[in-house]
Design a protein around this motif. Sequence first.
Motif, short mmCIF file in Angstrom:
data_model
loop_
_atom_site.label_atom_id
_atom_site.label_comp_id
_atom_site.label_asym_id
_atom_site.label_seq_id
_atom_site.Cartn_x
_atom_site.Cartn_y
_atom_site.Cartn_z
N VAL A 49 0.86 -1.18 0.00
CA VAL A 49 0.00 0.00 0.00
C VAL A 49 0.89 1.23 0.00
O VAL A 49 1.90 1.28 0.72
CB VAL A 49 -0.93 0.03 1.24
N ILE A 50 0.52 2.21 -0.81
CA ILE A 50 1.20 3.51 -0.81
C ILE A 50 0.11 4.56 -0.64
O ILE A 50 -0.85 4.59 -1.43
CB ILE A 50 1.98 3.75 -2.11
N ALA A 51 0.23 5.39 0.39
CA ALA A 51 -0.89 6.29 0.68
C ALA A 51 -0.44 7.56 1.38
O ALA A 51 0.50 7.56 2.16
CB ALA A 51 -1.91 5.57 1.57
N MET A 52 -1.14 8.65 1.06
CA MET A 52 -1.06 9.84 1.89
C MET A 52 -1.58 9.43 3.27
O MET A 52 -2.41 8.52 3.38
CB MET A 52 -1.94 10.93 1.31
N HIS A 53 -1.06 10.05 4.34
CA HIS A 53 -1.47 9.54 5.65
C HIS A 53 -2.96 9.76 5.87
O HIS A 53 -3.48 10.85 5.81
CB HIS A 53 -0.59 10.10 6.77
N THR A 54 -3.63 8.64 6.06
CA THR A 54 -5.09 8.60 6.18
C THR A 54 -5.47 7.27 6.84
O THR A 54 -4.60 6.49 7.23
CB THR A 54 -5.74 8.77 4.79
N THR A 55 -6.75 7.01 6.97
CA THR A 55 -7.22 5.82 7.68
C THR A 55 -6.61 4.53 7.15
O THR A 55 -6.28 3.62 7.92
CB THR A 55 -8.76 5.75 7.60
N ILE A 56 -6.47 4.44 5.85
CA ILE A 56 -6.01 3.19 5.25
C ILE A 56 -4.61 2.80 5.73
O ILE A 56 -4.25 1.62 5.75
CB ILE A 56 -6.06 3.28 3.70
N VAL A 57 -3.82 3.77 6.16
CA VAL A 57 -2.49 3.49 6.70
C VAL A 57 -2.61 2.67 7.98
O VAL A 57 -1.86 1.71 8.20
CB VAL A 57 -1.72 4.80 6.96
N HIS A 58 -3.57 3.02 8.83
CA HIS A 58 -3.78 2.29 10.07
C HIS A 58 -4.34 0.89 9.81
O HIS A 58 -4.03 -0.05 10.54
CB HIS A 58 -4.70 3.08 10.99
N VAL A 59 -5.14 0.78 8.76
CA VAL A 59 -5.64 -0.54 8.37
C VAL A 59 -4.48 -1.44 7.96
O VAL A 59 -4.36 -2.58 8.43
CB VAL A 59 -6.65 -0.41 7.21
N ALA A 60 -3.62 -0.94 7.08
CA ALA A 60 -2.47 -1.72 6.63
C ALA A 60 -1.57 -2.09 7.81
O ALA A 60 -1.11 -3.23 7.93
CB ALA A 60 -1.68 -0.94 5.59
N GLY A 61 -1.35 -1.13 8.70
CA GLY A 61 -0.51 -1.41 9.87
C GLY A 61 -1.11 -2.46 10.77
O GLY A 61 -0.41 -3.34 11.29
N GLY A 62 -2.43 -2.38 10.98
CA GLY A 62 -3.10 -3.36 11.83
C GLY A 62 -3.12 -4.76 11.24
O GLY A 62 -3.19 -5.74 11.97
N LEU A 63 -3.03 -4.83 9.91
CA LEU A 63 -3.01 -6.13 9.22
C LEU A 63 -1.60 -6.66 9.02
O LEU A 63 -1.41 -7.84 8.73
CB LEU A 63 -3.68 -6.00 7.85
N GLY A 64 -0.61 -5.76 9.12
CA GLY A 64 0.76 -6.16 8.84
C GLY A 64 1.10 -6.11 7.36
O GLY A 64 2.10 -6.69 6.92
N VAL A 65 0.28 -5.43 6.56
CA VAL A 65 0.55 -5.28 5.13
C VAL A 65 1.57 -4.16 4.94
O VAL A 65 1.44 -3.08 5.53
CB VAL A 65 -0.76 -4.95 4.37
N PRO A 66 2.61 -4.36 4.11
CA PRO A 66 3.61 -3.32 3.89
C PRO A 66 2.96 -2.04 3.37
O PRO A 66 2.16 -2.08 2.42
CB PRO A 66 4.54 -3.92 2.83
N CYS A 67 3.29 -0.93 3.99
CA CYS A 67 2.67 0.34 3.62
C CYS A 67 3.69 1.45 3.72
O CYS A 67 4.39 1.58 4.74
CB CYS A 67 1.48 0.63 4.54
N TRP A 68 3.80 2.25 2.68
CA TRP A 68 4.60 3.47 2.72
C TRP A 68 3.63 4.64 2.74
O TRP A 68 2.76 4.75 1.87
CB TRP A 68 5.51 3.56 1.49
N THR A 69 3.78 5.50 3.71
CA THR A 69 2.85 6.61 3.83
C THR A 69 3.56 7.95 3.70
O THR A 69 4.61 8.16 4.31
CB THR A 69 2.06 6.56 5.16
N PHE A 70 2.97 8.83 2.91
CA PHE A 70 3.52 10.17 2.72
C PHE A 70 2.99 11.08 3.82
O PHE A 70 1.79 11.20 4.03
CB PHE A 70 3.11 10.72 1.35
N VAL A 71 3.91 11.72 4.52
CA VAL A 71 3.55 12.62 5.61
C VAL A 71 4.06 14.02 5.28
O VAL A 71 5.27 14.22 5.13
CB VAL A 71 4.15 12.14 6.95
N PRO A 72 3.17 14.99 5.13
CA PRO A 72 3.60 16.35 4.81
C PRO A 72 4.30 17.00 6.00
O PRO A 72 4.24 16.49 7.13
CB PRO A 72 2.29 17.06 4.48
N ILE A 73 4.94 18.10 5.74
CA ILE A 73 5.57 18.85 6.83
C ILE A 73 4.53 19.18 7.89
O ILE A 73 4.81 19.17 9.09
CB ILE A 73 6.22 20.14 6.28
#
Length: 506
Positions: A396-420
């Motif tokens: 998963v590649i995502a701007m930081h949003t809910t789906i990042v927490h979903v991926a983290g909770g599942l253990g799916v690899p996720c790269w998240t973009f976090v703005p300044i």
Amino acid sequence: MTLDERKLKLAQDLAEAGDYDRAYVICDKALKDNPNDYRWLTVMVFIMLANDKPAIAYSLARRVADLEPRQATGWLNLGMACKDLRRDDEAVRYGKRALKFSTNDAQKSMINVNIASSMIDMGQFVEAEKFCRNAIKQNPDTVKGRANLGFCQLAQKQWDEGWKNYRHCLGHEWRPRFTYADEPEWDGESKGNIVLYAEQGLGDQISFASVLPDVMRWAKENDSRIILDISNRLTSLVSRSFPELKVYGTQGQTEARWDREDRKVDHSLPIGQACEYFRKADSDFPGTPYLKPCKDRVKMWKSLFATKKKPVIGIAWTGGIPKTGSKWRRVDLEALLPILQSVDAHWVSLQYKPAGKEIEEFKKKHPGIDITEYHHGTLTKDYDDTVAMVAAMDHVIAMHTTIVHVAGGLGVPCWTFVPIFGQWRYGCEGEKFVWADSVRILRQTARGKWKDLFAKTAKELHELFFPGIPETTAKTSRKRSVRSHRQKIRRNDLGNRGQAGDRPSA
């Protein structure tokens, strides 16, 4: 006191009491006689801010500042309007100007709180802490000053004190306090029937759910019972993930229909605040998967994805709402073109709003990119659909949003973009996300500038899926072999990537 002064005081009292309609009528009549009277304009600014009309408040407050440039209240109000409009730099600048002209500690404390809040919105947690401490020094009873200090401390991983100050947010509109039987807040030690209730959005609930295994171990050891009250969109997911936990999907409902045995509530607490007792150091964050998706739905998604004969990567390019800085968490598909071109993948939209039209227009310009929206996976009321789809993905590649927490909770690899302008949950530096080992943080280095980060990400993503193979030759010839390496790419420590985020109160 003159008649005009009595009318002005009446309008001020009505506005402060929340009777905005009557206050507005009085102010409007007075301003028709003298539209440049800064006193009446100031009351009108207050009314506009209280009624969520920051654009009007901004214009009126600027006029007040022009008329009385040495009056602190005018600059204070202008800064508050800027904050609500997410004109954060202006909010800080006008706040500092208000401090210059303020003459009493109570007002100075309020101004310091607002400056800190805008700095927190900008991700400037270290700098904001100074203003929080000034606010507390000037007014030891400031709730918002201590709450904002909590955000700063949590962002800097000062967990112990940070959670204690974070508690001061309770009662805010986005973090309301609930009671079920006039019970006290849980103190982390008292035994009995304890309700942990949902707070904030789905992402917060999913992220904070990572503390449930610790809470439940405590309950088992202390002859207590945990009841969870969350969004009804998450009840199936959480019940499956924690089968020994009693779960209700009655978040925010005061007349909930619970089983009789659960109506006796001894203590309650927002689920996030339970971290105060179980997340006091980095080592207390296990970072391991804790969500269990619906196996049947995962099988269905895997069967579909298997027909693509290529890596399956979820992608989300927007996040948040205006009050949570959505304008800083938004790009378009065209900006992501280097990433989408870096891997011949089946790209799957994880946007929480309809994206079909945008995807269709993008594919007309770039027909070689395989990107699809499965509306029955992302635009459904049952969040289990989305979770199962993510569980079947390679990445998963995502701007930081809910789906990042979903991926983290599942253990799916996720790269998240976090703005300044990142949230406290993502910390101040580094790529490690303490909440989930499978999530890697990719930080923006200049406001509004994503190009260099996206280009770097594209190269790293290609190397991840096709190590040692030039981009021009890494097409579908590898077919399904990539998916067999899922355990390899699931880790959060690939290579040497360096060291080991809600809305703050006003």
